[in-house]
Design an enzyme around this catalytic site. Sequence first.
Site, PDB file in Angstrom:
ATOM      1  N   ASP A  36     -51.718  32.361  42.575  1.00  0.00           N
ATOM      2  CA  ASP A  36     -51.271  33.404  41.654  1.00  0.00           C
ATOM      3  C   ASP A  36     -50.466  32.814  40.490  1.00  0.00           C
ATOM      4  OD1 ASP A  36     -50.725  36.380  41.283  1.00  0.00           O
ATOM      5  OD2 ASP A  36     -48.666  35.644  41.411  1.00  0.00           O
ATOM      6  N   HIS A  67     -47.945  30.320  34.648  1.00  0.00           N
ATOM      7  CA  HIS A  67     -46.480  30.292  34.646  1.00  0.00           C
ATOM      8  C   HIS A  67     -45.902  29.096  35.386  1.00  0.00           C
ATOM      9  CE1 HIS A  67     -46.848  34.191  32.812  1.00  0.00           C
ATOM     10  NE2 HIS A  67     -47.773  34.452  33.716  1.00  0.00           N
ATOM     11  N   GLU A 104     -55.243  31.335  39.155  1.00  0.00           N
ATOM     12  CA  GLU A 104     -55.254  32.477  38.241  1.00  0.00           C
ATOM     13  C   GLU A 104     -54.602  32.072  36.928  1.00  0.00           C
ATOM     14  OE1 GLU A 104     -53.558  36.869  37.239  1.00  0.00           O
ATOM     15  OE2 GLU A 104     -52.304  35.237  37.934  1.00  0.00           O
TER      16      GLU A 104
HETATM   17  C1  QV4 Z   1     -40.181  45.720  35.392  1.00  0.00           C
HETATM   18  C2  QV4 Z   1     -40.258  45.346  33.909  1.00  0.00           C
HETATM   19  C3  QV4 Z   1     -39.415  44.129  33.641  1.00  0.00           C
HETATM   20  C4  QV4 Z   1     -38.014  44.464  34.076  1.00  0.00           C
HETATM   21  C5  QV4 Z   1     -37.980  44.873  35.556  1.00  0.00           C
HETATM   22  C6  QV4 Z   1     -36.590  45.316  35.925  1.00  0.00           C
HETATM   23  O1  QV4 Z   1     -41.616  45.078  33.546  1.00  0.00           O
HETATM   24  O2  QV4 Z   1     -39.470  43.769  32.287  1.00  0.00           O
HETATM   25  O3  QV4 Z   1     -37.203  43.342  33.881  1.00  0.00           O
HETATM   26  O4  QV4 Z   1     -38.892  45.944  35.809  1.00  0.00           O
HETATM   27  O5  QV4 Z   1     -36.558  45.766  37.217  1.00  0.00           O
HETATM   28  C7  QV4 Z   1     -43.820  44.886  39.091  1.00  0.00           C
HETATM   29  C8  QV4 Z   1     -43.745  46.016  38.108  1.00  0.00           C
HETATM   30  C9  QV4 Z   1     -42.955  45.609  36.869  1.00  0.00           C
HETATM   31  C10 QV4 Z   1     -41.564  45.167  37.304  1.00  0.00           C
HETATM   32  C11 QV4 Z   1     -41.727  44.024  38.280  1.00  0.00           C
HETATM   33  C12 QV4 Z   1     -40.405  43.540  38.838  1.00  0.00           C
HETATM   34  O6  QV4 Z   1     -45.035  46.448  37.739  1.00  0.00           O
HETATM   35  O7  QV4 Z   1     -42.890  46.702  35.981  1.00  0.00           O
HETATM   36  O8  QV4 Z   1     -40.845  44.710  36.166  1.00  0.00           O
HETATM   37  O9  QV4 Z   1     -42.536  44.447  39.412  1.00  0.00           O
HETATM   38  O10 QV4 Z   1     -39.761  44.533  39.547  1.00  0.00           O
HETATM   39  C13 QV4 Z   1     -48.284  42.338  40.080  1.00  0.00           C
HETATM   40  C14 QV4 Z   1     -48.301  43.535  39.143  1.00  0.00           C
HETATM   41  C15 QV4 Z   1     -47.017  43.622  38.366  1.00  0.00           C
HETATM   42  C16 QV4 Z   1     -45.845  43.630  39.322  1.00  0.00           C
HETATM   43  C17 QV4 Z   1     -45.889  42.308  40.069  1.00  0.00           C
HETATM   44  C18 QV4 Z   1     -44.733  42.129  41.051  1.00  0.00           C
HETATM   45  O11 QV4 Z   1     -49.397  43.425  38.258  1.00  0.00           O
HETATM   46  O12 QV4 Z   1     -47.020  44.836  37.621  1.00  0.00           O
HETATM   47  O13 QV4 Z   1     -44.620  43.790  38.618  1.00  0.00           O
HETATM   48  O14 QV4 Z   1     -47.101  42.284  40.841  1.00  0.00           O
HETATM   49  O15 QV4 Z   1     -44.689  43.158  41.965  1.00  0.00           O
HETATM   50  C19 QV4 Z   1     -49.818  38.261  33.425  1.00  0.00           C
HETATM   51  C20 QV4 Z   1     -49.705  37.004  34.269  1.00  0.00           C
HETATM   52  C21 QV4 Z   1     -50.602  37.033  35.480  1.00  0.00           C
HETATM   53  C22 QV4 Z   1     -50.438  38.346  36.268  1.00  0.00           C
HETATM   54  C23 QV4 Z   1     -50.678  39.501  35.312  1.00  0.00           C
HETATM   55  C24 QV4 Z   1     -50.506  40.841  35.963  1.00  0.00           C
HETATM   56  O16 QV4 Z   1     -49.992  35.860  33.491  1.00  0.00           O
HETATM   57  O17 QV4 Z   1     -50.287  35.945  36.306  1.00  0.00           O
HETATM   58  O18 QV4 Z   1     -49.775  39.432  34.205  1.00  0.00           O
HETATM   59  N1  QV4 Z   1     -51.296  38.399  37.448  1.00  0.00           N
HETATM   60  C25 QV4 Z   1     -50.808  37.999  38.775  1.00  0.00           C
HETATM   61  C26 QV4 Z   1     -51.276  38.926  39.875  1.00  0.00           C
HETATM   62  C27 QV4 Z   1     -50.591  40.254  39.734  1.00  0.00           C
HETATM   63  C28 QV4 Z   1     -49.106  40.075  39.967  1.00  0.00           C
HETATM   64  C29 QV4 Z   1     -48.575  38.818  39.460  1.00  0.00           C
HETATM   65  C30 QV4 Z   1     -49.354  37.858  38.860  1.00  0.00           C
HETATM   66  C31 QV4 Z   1     -47.178  38.517  39.756  1.00  0.00           C
HETATM   67  O19 QV4 Z   1     -52.667  39.041  39.863  1.00  0.00           O
HETATM   68  O20 QV4 Z   1     -51.113  41.208  40.625  1.00  0.00           O
HETATM   69  O21 QV4 Z   1     -48.403  41.149  39.314  1.00  0.00           O
HETATM   70  O22 QV4 Z   1     -47.196  37.939  41.073  1.00  0.00           O
HETATM   71  O23 QV4 Z   1     -51.015  38.258  32.691  1.00  0.00           O
HETATM   72 CA    CA Z   2     -42.543  29.766  36.397  1.00  0.00          CA
END
Ligand code: QV4
Ligand code: CA
Length: 518
Positions: free
Chosen positions: A218, A222, A254
């Site tokens: 994942d 980053h 990813e």
């Molecule tokens: C939010 C705000 C922040 C704020 C925070 C404060 O966005 O700015 O500071 O609240 O509390 C979830 C929420 C998100 C929240 C965050 C932390 O959606 O709103 O921040 O939690 O509480 C998945 C989801 C994300 C989720 C994350 C962790 O898609 O929405 O965040 O899991 O639970 C980029 C990357 C790529 C990524 C993609 C989605 O380059 O790497 O975005 N894809 C992978 C996974 C994806 C996962 C992650 C990465 C993180 O496929 O499923 O994100 O592990 O393009």
């Molecule tokens: Ca990092």
Amino acid sequence: MLIVTSMKLFILAALFGFSLAQHNPNFKHGRTSIVQLFEWRWVDIAAECERFLGPKGFGGIQISPPAEHIVLTSPWHPWWQRYQPIGYKLCSRSGSEDELKDMITRCNNVGVNIYADAVINHMCGASGGAGTHSACGSWFNASKKDFPSVPYSSWDFNDKKCKTGSGEIEDYGDIFQVRDCRLVSLLDLAVEKDYVRSKLAEYMNKLIDMGVAGFRVDACKHMWPGDLENIYHRLHNLSTAWFPSGSRPLVYQEVIDLGGEAISANEYVRLGRVTEFKYGAKLGTVFRKWDGEKLFYTRNWGEGWGFMSDGHAVVFIDNHDNQRGHGAGGASIITFWDSKLHKMAVGYMLAHPYGVARVMSSYRWNRHIENGKDKNDWMGPPSYGNGTTKPVPVNPDQTCGDGWVCEHRWRQITNMVIFRNVVNGQPHSNWWDNQSNQVAFGRGDRGFIVFNNDDWDLDVTLNTGMPGGTYCDVISGQKEGGRCTGKQIQVGDDGHAHFRISNTEEDPFVAIHAESKL
Ligand code: QV4
Ligand code: CA
């Protein structure tokens, strides 16, 4: 003994076309496809391997992250809580360590590999609180960056390295921010530290020793490629209970690269495979006929479209992020919600030789789109009131119940997974098009597929390159007990066959292969 440096190995691999370690999916028995069983419980996956995936020739499964994760209640048990680890106990919404182990064993025993989704860039969100609100009750404190079950302390995170005012990634144009700052507030691990690397490798090695065949890693954009390389070098060879000795785990990373960002997928291809996000975004645009795209433009599909080189790519039509507006790809992504187009696009992917193919298997949620955004994009899998995930029931007609979509069980998709196995290793051949949205191509003398995505009928005689005989179309039906349950295609001794596909058919495409011959 000849000492071959890794550079020489790389050149050898390029010359002879064999895969480098970590690029090889380690498929068993000539199988070729991965299915992403998003949010399935381990006990359901074990059963699915034995009753369906093994018999139908699926090569492997991408499972949801198996590590202990935060449990959130606002919103209520979102699917994305699993991307917020609080430790590496193998205990998650999908089940316990024992259930995971049993599943890996049973799937391997029927020839189906397991690839684990490894979340190693970060822990939970900074505002994750303190307490035992985790999948198995391990205590943690997010504001103090204290995760005793690993253990990690504040020393193990990147905050001092990150130079933005907010501590968050603010600008994807700055590669230092993207690697060293927080992605949506997720506590960013110092993967440059030997201690952190050793903990991550220990976690992944435990899974390898249990029998997994590799990892989807994942959020690789980053992490620095050098840090990842160090971790990958620490990984064990695969278990010799199921894999030839010396087999390296498949790593597919990813990295979302649609072009136009400071970090490119190419920085990672040396280390393992990479998810090719252009594939689904472009093929979606083509099948939707947006931006003036036409199916016949896919004559040079693959590298010809600016995708990474074939041996490096993992390809897919949609994934758990972009089917609900997360990640990348936008509105062009074709999901099960557009089932007719989805079957065609997945069919195209599985027929085409480029990349290692991954099929998505989803659950339904109460999609609620307002101003182009899905307000319910957070909704977790079918669950009971207390947030535990429901089993996947199988109906008498082989579809799944209780909100599980099971695209991989749709006849058209299952049969194309089989098609890909049958044509494995054969070249893309005998291309035909009508200069619009009707195209056909073969795979040597082992398979042939014809698409009609125009608004008028297709009626044409084509050279299939296949031996003469009667073949069952595997889209409208299949071969069963010596007859075809759907259309029959007559191939003459000269390899030519007549195809008629109305644009109003339920599935306006036809596919035949060597094993669908009567
Ligand atoms: C939010 C705000 C922040 C704020 C925070 C404060 O966005 O700015 O500071 O609240 O509390 C979830 C929420 C998100 C929240 C965050 C932390 O959606 O709103 O921040 O939690 O509480 C998945 C989801 C994300 C989720 C994350 C962790 O898609 O929405 O965040 O899991 O639970 C980029 C990357 C790529 C990524 C993609 C989605 O380059 O790497 O975005 N894809 C992978 C996974 C994806 C996962 C992650 C990465 C993180 O496929 O499923 O994100 O592990 O393009
Ligand atoms: Ca990092």
